[in-house]
Design a protein around this motif. Structure first.
Motif, mmCIF file in Angstrom:
data_model
loop_
_atom_site.group_PDB
_atom_site.id
_atom_site.type_symbol
_atom_site.label_atom_id
_atom_site.label_comp_id
_atom_site.label_asym_id
_atom_site.label_seq_id
_atom_site.Cartn_x
_atom_site.Cartn_y
_atom_site.Cartn_z
ATOM 1 N N GLY A 89 5.439 4.527 16.902
ATOM 2 C CA GLY A 89 5.935 5.508 15.924
ATOM 3 C C GLY A 89 4.850 6.466 15.466
ATOM 4 N N HIS A 90 5.229 7.377 14.561
ATOM 5 C CA HIS A 90 4.283 8.399 14.083
ATOM 6 C C HIS A 90 3.536 7.911 12.856
ATOM 7 N N VAL A 91 3.993 6.806 12.259
ATOM 8 C CA VAL A 91 3.408 6.396 10.988
ATOM 9 C C VAL A 91 2.359 5.316 11.244
ATOM 10 N N ALA A 92 1.169 5.479 10.627
ATOM 11 C CA ALA A 92 0.062 4.537 10.845
ATOM 12 C C ALA A 92 0.517 3.104 10.525
ATOM 13 N N LEU A 93 -0.063 2.138 11.255
ATOM 14 C CA LEU A 93 0.360 0.737 11.088
ATOM 15 C C LEU A 93 0.154 0.265 9.648
ATOM 16 N N TYR A 94 -1.017 0.615 9.069
ATOM 17 C CA TYR A 94 -1.285 0.123 7.710
ATOM 18 C C TYR A 94 -0.240 0.674 6.737
ATOM 19 N N GLN A 95 0.206 1.926 7.004
ATOM 20 C CA GLN A 95 1.178 2.561 6.130
ATOM 21 C C GLN A 95 2.536 1.850 6.251
ATOM 22 N N GLN A 96 2.877 1.454 7.473
ATOM 23 C CA GLN A 96 4.129 0.727 7.663
ATOM 24 C C GLN A 96 4.088 -0.607 6.902
ATOM 25 N N ILE A 97 2.903 -1.236 6.924
ATOM 26 C CA ILE A 97 2.779 -2.517 6.206
ATOM 27 C C ILE A 97 2.919 -2.278 4.697
ATOM 28 N N VAL A 98 2.270 -1.219 4.201
ATOM 29 C CA VAL A 98 2.357 -0.897 2.771
ATOM 30 C C VAL A 98 3.822 -0.721 2.376
ATOM 31 N N GLU A 99 4.527 0.086 3.167
ATOM 32 C CA GLU A 99 5.926 0.380 2.832
ATOM 33 C C GLU A 99 6.766 -0.880 2.777
ATOM 34 N N GLN A 100 6.550 -1.739 3.780
ATOM 35 C CA GLN A 100 7.424 -2.919 3.852
ATOM 36 C C GLN A 100 7.065 -3.956 2.792
ATOM 37 N N VAL A 101 5.771 -4.052 2.447
ATOM 38 C CA VAL A 101 5.416 -4.978 1.362
ATOM 39 C C VAL A 101 6.012 -4.464 0.050
ATOM 40 N N LYS A 102 5.921 -3.157 -0.181
ATOM 41 C CA LYS A 102 6.531 -2.593 -1.399
ATOM 42 C C LYS A 102 8.027 -2.911 -1.430
ATOM 43 N N ASP A 103 8.612 -2.787 -0.249
ATOM 44 C CA ASP A 103 10.043 -3.051 -0.145
ATOM 45 C C ASP A 103 10.360 -4.495 -0.555
ATOM 46 N N ARG A 104 9.565 -5.439 -0.037
ATOM 47 C CA ARG A 104 9.795 -6.848 -0.401
ATOM 48 C C ARG A 104 9.607 -7.050 -1.897
ATOM 49 N N ILE A 105 8.638 -6.318 -2.486
ATOM 50 C CA ILE A 105 8.368 -6.498 -3.920
ATOM 51 C C ILE A 105 9.499 -5.899 -4.756
ATOM 52 N N SER A 106 9.896 -4.669 -4.417
ATOM 53 C CA SER A 106 10.899 -4.037 -5.289
ATOM 54 C C SER A 106 12.261 -4.693 -5.138
ATOM 55 N N SER A 107 12.492 -5.353 -3.994
ATOM 56 C CA SER A 107 13.780 -6.051 -3.856
ATOM 57 C C SER A 107 13.681 -7.489 -4.377
ATOM 58 N N HIS A 108 12.532 -7.828 -4.995
ATOM 59 C CA HIS A 108 12.292 -9.154 -5.591
ATOM 60 C C HIS A 108 12.224 -10.275 -4.572
ATOM 61 N N ARG A 109 12.164 -9.906 -3.265
ATOM 62 C CA ARG A 109 11.952 -10.989 -2.295
ATOM 63 C C ARG A 109 10.538 -11.545 -2.462
ATOM 64 N N LEU A 110 9.650 -10.698 -2.991
ATOM 65 C CA LEU A 110 8.306 -11.156 -3.388
ATOM 66 C C LEU A 110 8.209 -10.965 -4.900
ATOM 67 N N PRO A 111 8.363 -12.013 -5.685
ATOM 68 C CA PRO A 111 8.361 -11.827 -7.142
ATOM 69 C C PRO A 111 6.940 -11.657 -7.687
#
Ligand code: PLP
Length: 492
Positions: A11-33
């Protein structure tokens, strides 16, 4: 614990950025409290098959944003200082354009909230290094570039803007251009110059909430003209023009905010003829025009204007970086001079340093290169949004198909169960802009504006899943009868 991160390696998005996005996603959806432990850098790198530097960069960014905390010797944890209270403070404010703009601007700073409320480009895609190089090249002119400068704007920037305008079919001299600190300032100067409190101005219904705020702040009476898929409904507009004798009609012909729709060429021509017949000016906000995903926007209204009816304004806030606060306005000659006078009475000039940086960046075709890189990414996000809506929304919800820009307009049944939907999504860590603040006259439906520019594909999918589930739950709880057919597509 595995976080089930999926990486797109081509993809066009840097790997670290993809990780940031997905960790944020887990946090905001409370899958990571709050307080949950994250894997060590070594474990995480191994699990994802990436280098430790990639994980370190991702953790650094998450830590800078306040999403996670690292304690030496103990490990890395989801921040305990998540701010549900701050989110609730936002949601308890009044539903006015002013309050909602304030919320949208500060929401990105609230840890634990993912925002699809802001029609912004993605800061992760900004070409920061290339742009900073232009700063280094300006070192020898530094003193001049932090002094006062011309109110009309840097002459080098005006030359480059004139070249940009030519790509939109508009032929003007650099002297015809006034640099402003964004479309918001252009609109404010135009309104102050053309209107007295109580005068009437026509707008599209729905329209950009910031424009409504500017107009209302200057005491203008705002009247909305409905849109169809090709643009403003001209028979209604004509009736309103006869009835209210407006000072101008504010329009966003290309990739409108909040609908993402584009006015057809035929409608543009007919609109110009109508404005001429009834002698009112057209204020054209062209800010999204270069962000075309399917086919280029038709020529600007200003390019079709033979009689000086059009004031054209745009900025680099959507195509480049909103924080530069750089825009411009092109107005017929007597008005140009009045705008310049009003500009001097407002803030004298835009910062010369950022103007010259922008001029140099444009001169080396940096913007074209940047757009070539980001347009496919934004197109992919638009497609992901439309697919997710199709997949997740109940059949009582309809939406526009944006052909450019950053916005999509959702139409929901006006049912009391949905009246606080944007507050309910905030409680689940997601922000969407409530539709009522984009409307002058009340609608028979509820609406949301959903923006797709500044979130990655995964985040968009998760946000729409949360939204779809919430709408369904609200409607089921309320046992809504008589659903609208799914191909029902009014805009308001
Ligand atoms: C249609 C429209 N015009 C103007 C603006 C604000 O522009 P600027 O940052 O140039 O003031 C926005 C921002 O969302 C917008 O959507």
């Amino acid at each position: 614990m595995s976080l089930a991160i999926q990486l797109e390696r081509t993809g066009h998005v840097a790997l670290y950025q993809q990780i940031v996005e997905q960790v944020k996603d887990r946090i905001s959806s409370h899958r990571l409290p709050p307080g949950a432990r994250l894997p060590t850098i070594r474990q995480f790198a191994q699990e994802l098959g990436v280098t430790r530097v990639t994980i370190q960069n991702a953790y650094n960014e998450l830590q800078t944003g306040g999403w996670i905390e690292a304690t030496t010797g103990r490990g890395t944890f989801v921040s305990q200082t998540m701010q549900p209270n701050a989110a609730m403070r936002l949601s308890s404010q009044q539903l006015t354009p002013d309050a909602v703009i304030g919320d949208i601007l500060q929401i990105n700073e609230i840890v634990g909230v993912r925002s699809m409320a802001s029609a912004s480009p993605d800061p992760a895609l900004f070409p920061v290094d290339e742009f900073w190089n232009t700063l280094n090249e300006l070192r020898h002119q530094a003193s001049a570039l932090v002094s006062y400068s011309s109110s009309q704007g840097d002459p080098f920037l005006r030359i480059e803007v004139a070249n940009q305008l030519e790509e939109r079919g508009i032929r003007v001299l650099p002297d015809d251009i006034l640099i402003t600190s964004g479309v918001t300032q252009s609109l404010s100067l135009i309104t102050q110059t053309l209107c007295r409190p109580g005068d009437s101005v026509l707008v599209e219904q729905p329209t950009y909430l910031g424009a409504l705020h500017v107009l209302k702040a200057h005491g203008v009476q705002v009247i909305g003209a409905p849109l169809d898929a090709e643009g403003p409904e001209l028979d209604v507009l004509e009736r309103l023009a006869i009835q209210h004798r407006p000072r101008f009609f504010y329009t966003i012909p290309s990739f409108q905010n909040p609908t993402g729709l584009c006015m057809s060429l035929a409608r543009r021509q007919a609109l110009l003829a109508l404005a001429e017949r009834h002698n009112f000016l057209l204020v054209e906000d062209d800010i999204y025009a270069p962000l075309a995903y399917d086919q280029p926007a038709p020529p600007a209204l200003k390019a079709l204007d033979r009689t000086g009816m059009v004031i054209h304004t745009s900025s680099f806030s959507k195509t480049f970086m909103p924080g530069l606060r750089l825009g411009y306005v092109v107005a017929p000659p007597p008005l140009h001079q009045n705008l310049l006078t009003m500009r001097r009475a407002t803030d004298l000039c835009s910062p010369p340093l950022s103007q010259r940086m922008m001029a140099n960046f444009l001169a080396t075709r940096g913007l074209q290169k940047h757009l070539r890189r980001v347009l496919p990414i934004y197109r992919e996000r638009r497609d992901a949004l439309l697919a997710a809506l199709q997949h997740r929304m109940p059949h009582t919800v309809t939406w526009t198909k944006p052909v450019g820009g950053f916005c999509c307009w959702l139409t929901l049944p006006r049912h009391h169960a949905l009246s606080n939907l944007h507050q309910l999504t905030l409680q689940q860590g997601w922000a969407f802009a409530p539709g009522d603040v984009f409307l002058v006259q009340p609608s028979t439906n509820y609406h949301l504006r959903v923006c797709f520019g500044n979130q990655g594909v995964e985040t968009i999918r998760s946000g729409i899943e949360v939204l779809g589930n919430l709408i369904r739950e609200c409607l089921q709880r309320a046992d809504l009868r008589n659903p609208q057919p799914s191909d029902w597509t009014p805009l308001v």
